[in-house]
Design a protein around this motif. Structure first.
Motif, PDB file in Angstrom:
ATOM      1  N   UNK A   1     -17.961   4.677   6.272  1.00 15.31           N
ATOM      2  CA  UNK A   1     -17.343   5.023   4.994  1.00 15.31           C
ATOM      3  C   UNK A   1     -15.864   5.328   5.139  1.00 15.31           C
ATOM      4  N   UNK A   2     -15.504   6.075   6.190  1.00 18.04           N
ATOM      5  CA  UNK A   2     -14.094   6.372   6.443  1.00 18.04           C
ATOM      6  C   UNK A   2     -13.301   5.095   6.706  1.00 18.04           C
ATOM      7  N   UNK A   3     -13.901   4.171   7.454  1.00 11.85           N
ATOM      8  CA  UNK A   3     -13.235   2.910   7.771  1.00 11.85           C
ATOM      9  C   UNK A   3     -12.964   2.118   6.486  1.00 11.85           C
ATOM     10  N   UNK A   4     -13.961   2.041   5.619  1.00 10.44           N
ATOM     11  CA  UNK A   4     -13.805   1.305   4.361  1.00 10.44           C
ATOM     12  C   UNK A   4     -12.735   1.959   3.497  1.00 10.44           C
ATOM     13  N   UNK A   5     -12.732   3.301   3.427  1.00  9.60           N
ATOM     14  CA  UNK A   5     -11.700   4.009   2.660  1.00  9.60           C
ATOM     15  C   UNK A   5     -10.308   3.746   3.216  1.00  9.60           C
ATOM     16  N   UNK A   6     -10.181   3.744   4.549  1.00  9.18           N
ATOM     17  CA  UNK A   6      -8.881   3.467   5.174  1.00  9.18           C
ATOM     18  C   UNK A   6      -8.409   2.055   4.823  1.00  9.18           C
TER      19      UNK A   6
ATOM     20  N   UNK B   1      -4.188  -0.877  -0.941  1.00  3.75           N
ATOM     21  CA  UNK B   1      -3.491  -0.348  -2.108  1.00  3.75           C
ATOM     22  C   UNK B   1      -2.018  -0.109  -1.790  1.00  3.75           C
ATOM     23  N   UNK B   2      -1.735   0.431  -0.596  1.00  5.21           N
ATOM     24  CA  UNK B   2      -0.342   0.651  -0.191  1.00  5.21           C
ATOM     25  C   UNK B   2       0.396  -0.671  -0.058  1.00  5.21           C
ATOM     26  N   UNK B   3      -0.264  -1.657   0.572  1.00  3.07           N
ATOM     27  CA  UNK B   3       0.362  -2.971   0.724  1.00  3.07           C
ATOM     28  C   UNK B   3       0.637  -3.598  -0.636  1.00  3.07           C
ATOM     29  N   UNK B   4      -0.303  -3.467  -1.578  1.00  2.78           N
ATOM     30  CA  UNK B   4      -0.122  -4.028  -2.916  1.00  2.78           C
ATOM     31  C   UNK B   4       1.009  -3.315  -3.648  1.00  2.78           C
TER      32      UNK B   4
ATOM     33  N   UNK C   1       6.437  -3.396  -5.603  1.00  5.84           N
ATOM     34  CA  UNK C   1       7.755  -2.766  -5.646  1.00  5.84           C
ATOM     35  C   UNK C   1       8.842  -3.719  -5.198  1.00  5.84           C
ATOM     36  N   UNK C   2       8.523  -4.537  -4.203  1.00  8.43           N
ATOM     37  CA  UNK C   2       9.513  -5.491  -3.708  1.00  8.43           C
ATOM     38  C   UNK C   2       9.728  -6.603  -4.728  1.00  8.43           C
ATOM     39  N   UNK C   3       8.642  -7.026  -5.418  1.00 10.51           N
ATOM     40  CA  UNK C   3       8.758  -8.098  -6.402  1.00 10.51           C
ATOM     41  C   UNK C   3       9.567  -7.624  -7.615  1.00 10.51           C
TER      42      UNK C   3
END
Length: 179
Positions: free
Chosen positions: A150-155, A161-164, A169-171
């Motif tokens: 579960x922790x792995x999936x959350x990470x 989400x951070x990458x998106x 933000x860059x776009x």
């Protein structure tokens, strides 16, 4: 004489049937205590304290490649018992396992390294922590089970989400050529 439908006549048509090592495989080769520190800074006074300690338990997972098929997975656990009178004990453990993986896609190797291997190692690390606290003169610390999958999936979700958010933000950032 071999008949036409005989399995023995078709040995070279399927490499996997001829003993080729193509199936994915993963497992723990060995496990060991890499580092263990037990501090009992206020002994013997701490044995007389009656207040319930406040526990601070931290853990971390690290991994490093040993060679092409073997990685060392390190489960780091730190437990500190604090009371109003002071620190009763500190236990820090680095419990490792050598994990072998072969014929697996990279994403499955990553998941095994950071979710499944820690799940396999944790009960043994838990016992080391419990024994160390007991050997320090306190009641054994029995850590609750951890849902590593579960922790792995959350990470993964948080990273996506951070990458998106960064990509969005860059776009949206001005290029300076609009004028």
């Amino acid at each position: 004489m071999a008949e036409e439908g005989d399995v023995l006549t078709n040995l070279n048509t399927n490499p996997a049937a001829n003993g080729a090592d193509t199936q994915p495989v993963a497992g723990v080769i060995s496990q060991y205590v890499k580092d263990l520190s037990v501090e009992n800074p206020k002994a013997p006074e701490s044995f007389q304290w009656n207040s319930q300690p406040e526990m601070d338990v931290q853990f971390n997972i690290a991994a490093r490649k040993v060679n092409e098929e073997v990685s060392e997975v390190e489960l780091k656990i730190s437990a500190t018992a604090k009371t109003a009178e002071g620190i009763a004990y500190i236990v820090e453990l680095a419990f490792c396992g050598l994990v072998g993986m072969r014929n697996m896609p990279e994403d499955q190797m990553h998941a095994f390294t950071y979710a499944e291997a820690p799940r396999i190692l944790f009960p043994f690390a838990r016992r080391v922590i419990a024994d160390a606290v007991r050997d320090a003169g306190f009641a054994p610390l029995l850590l609750d089970p951890i849902d590593f999958n579960g922790l792995y999936i959350n990470q993964l979700r948080n990273k996506q989400a951070q990458d998106a958010a960064q990509a969005g933000g860059e776009a949206a950032a001005p290029t300076g050529d609009e004028n």
